[in-house]
Design an enzyme around this catalytic site. Sequence first.
Site, PDB file in Angstrom:
ATOM      1  N   SER A 127       8.925   0.374   1.877  1.00 37.84           N
ATOM      2  CA  SER A 127       8.929  -0.887   1.781  1.00 37.84           C
ATOM      3  C   SER A 127       9.534  -2.165   2.656  1.00 37.84           C
ATOM      4  O   SER A 127       9.129  -2.105   3.601  1.00 37.84           O
ATOM      5  CB  SER A 127       7.454  -2.056   0.414  1.00 37.84           C
ATOM      6  N   SER A 157       1.441   6.689   2.981  1.00 36.66           N
ATOM      7  CA  SER A 157       2.192   5.140   2.774  1.00 36.66           C
ATOM      8  C   SER A 157       1.357   4.125   2.973  1.00 36.66           C
ATOM      9  O   SER A 157       2.258   3.069   1.973  1.00 36.66           O
ATOM     10  CB  SER A 157       3.299   5.501   3.301  1.00 36.66           C
ATOM     11  N   ASN A 164      -0.411   4.032  -0.271  1.00 38.67           N
ATOM     12  CA  ASN A 164       0.542   3.792  -1.868  1.00 38.67           C
ATOM     13  C   ASN A 164       1.368   3.438  -1.816  1.00 38.67           C
ATOM     14  O   ASN A 164       1.819   3.432  -2.909  1.00 38.67           O
ATOM     15  CB  ASN A 164       0.742   5.754  -2.273  1.00 38.67           C
ATOM     16  N   TYR A 165       2.067   3.330  -0.922  1.00 43.24           N
ATOM     17  CA  TYR A 165       4.046   3.043  -0.703  1.00 43.24           C
ATOM     18  C   TYR A 165       4.344   1.755  -0.095  1.00 43.24           C
ATOM     19  O   TYR A 165       5.103   0.993  -0.339  1.00 43.24           O
ATOM     20  CB  TYR A 165       4.781   4.107  -0.206  1.00 43.24           C
ATOM     21  N   LEU A 166       3.484   1.222   1.027  1.00 42.89           N
ATOM     22  CA  LEU A 166       4.167  -0.411   1.540  1.00 42.89           C
ATOM     23  C   LEU A 166       3.144  -1.310   1.419  1.00 42.89           C
ATOM     24  O   LEU A 166       2.100  -1.373   0.964  1.00 42.89           O
ATOM     25  CB  LEU A 166       3.013   0.069   2.952  1.00 42.89           C
TER      26      LEU A 166
END
Length: 562
Positions: free
Chosen positions: A402, A516, A519-521
Amino acid sequence: ASEKSFHFICQRWEEEKYEDGIKWKFLEHKGPYFPPEYQPLPDNVKFFYDGKAVKLSLAAEEVALFFAQMLDHEYTTKEVFRNNFLKDWRKEMTLEERMLITDLNKCDFGELHAMHKQKVEARKNLSKEEKQINKEANQKILEEFGYCMLDHHRERIGNFKIEPPGLFRGRGDHPKQGMLKKRIQPEDVIINCSRNSHIPEPPTGHKWKEVRHDNTVTWLASWTENVQGSCKYVMLNANSKLKGEKDWEKYEVARKLKSCVDAIRSQYQEDLKSKQMGTRQRAVALYFIDKLALRAGNEKEEGETADTVGCCSLRVEHITLHDALDGETCVVEFDFLGKDCIRYYNKVPVSKRVFKNLKLFMENKQEGDDLFDRLNTNMLNKHLTSLMPGLTAKVFRTYNASITLQQQLKGLTSDNVAEKLLSYNRANRAVAVLCNHQRAPPKTFEQSMASLQAKIESRKEQLELAKKELKLAKKEAKGSSDSKLLTVQRCEEQLLKMEVQATDREENKQIALSTSKLNYLDPRISVAWCKNMEVPLDKVYNKTLRDKFAWAIDMTEPDFVF
DNA sequence: CACGTCACTTAGGATTCGTATC
DNA sequence: GATACGAATCCTAAGTGACGTG
């Protein structure tokens, strides 16, 4: 704002918050949807063994068809796959069949394979009306089984269909590939719902394995899968309140890490000098997890899965130390298979201290030995949680992903939406590279690149032509050149758009952005960016993502900072 | 602490959908 | 209207990490 509760910030989601561990007060659903029964082969489709037609029992025939359907796939040529398949297939056979069928090489699945391909073809060639009928039938199933009532909300269920039987397809060199994944019966399924709800009916003539009322978990149904012996769950869709709330919490923990990451970094730098070998190993592992976004690396049972590793489970053969390489000193070369057997390959210059430690850890070890023999994920996470509540190894991936996106997006300027999007995708790509999210190049990649290039060329020619015409028009009569000018401008715009698209696609060849993004950002970064840059959100998030991140779309102000 | 179980998130590939183009 | 293609969605495997037990 991060201290305020999710519900406080996000009005639309406002709801009573339950005490510790309670996930719901009321849960009602129809149970999972079962796949259709096996349809026996027509009499004219035959299986041959050693050149002779053999009529198989129903159970053996079903499994034979699983193999026949996969015949075009490389899987079926692999030794392990074939052996596992034959072994499990024979278990489904009658005594007689088992006596006869002992060699897969003598099996001829040709007719079954042909029939399957024909069926696929026929399905493709269905008329519009027939396809519409199928679609409506699926819609009806979705309507009946695809939703549940959770407290006061009607929520979409993520995977309400029981997984159909088939042959297990592991990833990479999976020792269990080709094994039979058995058909799940209602007798295998545990139902979870409210005591005072309408309990789902099992299919006629069947019973559930168990009906329980556990409101400390979020699953609606579960069963044990026979290949790995693990549990499968029916759970809510990502757009549900329960999942959204959890997602929000995840990003809030990552934001909390932002405020203490400097202290944690100084601490592990110090720990590199510790007298305790275990502490030093922990420090180096943490350095990798932080700097390279490696996964934690839990231990795995040997022989049960493909041989993959994460940070804590790295072995000495996975890294090579170079005192000097390509003009840099203290370079660590990583080469290992991570999750899903995706290769991680990277050459990283590290500090002298890290390098010296690694040399020490590798002393007197041989291939197969753990690099971090005094460390596991449990110890690492215990340590991390003591530094910050909720902190575990995976939080570093979320945080670094992020923060990287946010930094990359900072200071980007362009007045063209296509260029803005290219910049966004590049920022997204930096994250995907960091997290090693790879994909196989699309099968049609070269072809589609070529056709895009061709389009660009023809547009260029068109532009030249338009320019000439404009010049001519200007010369001849000043008044009539307006439309020509417009043509030139439109051409230029389209050309730019295509060139940007070509760059984007080329750079994206082997990189998956979706993982991403999903799930990640922190979605609030993207939402705020879109607002600030005046880019429509649907250029960045498709329908599913907009649904999943409804909470972020609702609550994010343009000044949001991760 | 070792170990197994359980619940849940993260992941890439396969399949299906929708639409631009012929 | 058919086809071809990229995008969206589906599918389910493969991780993480909490927790209970001995």
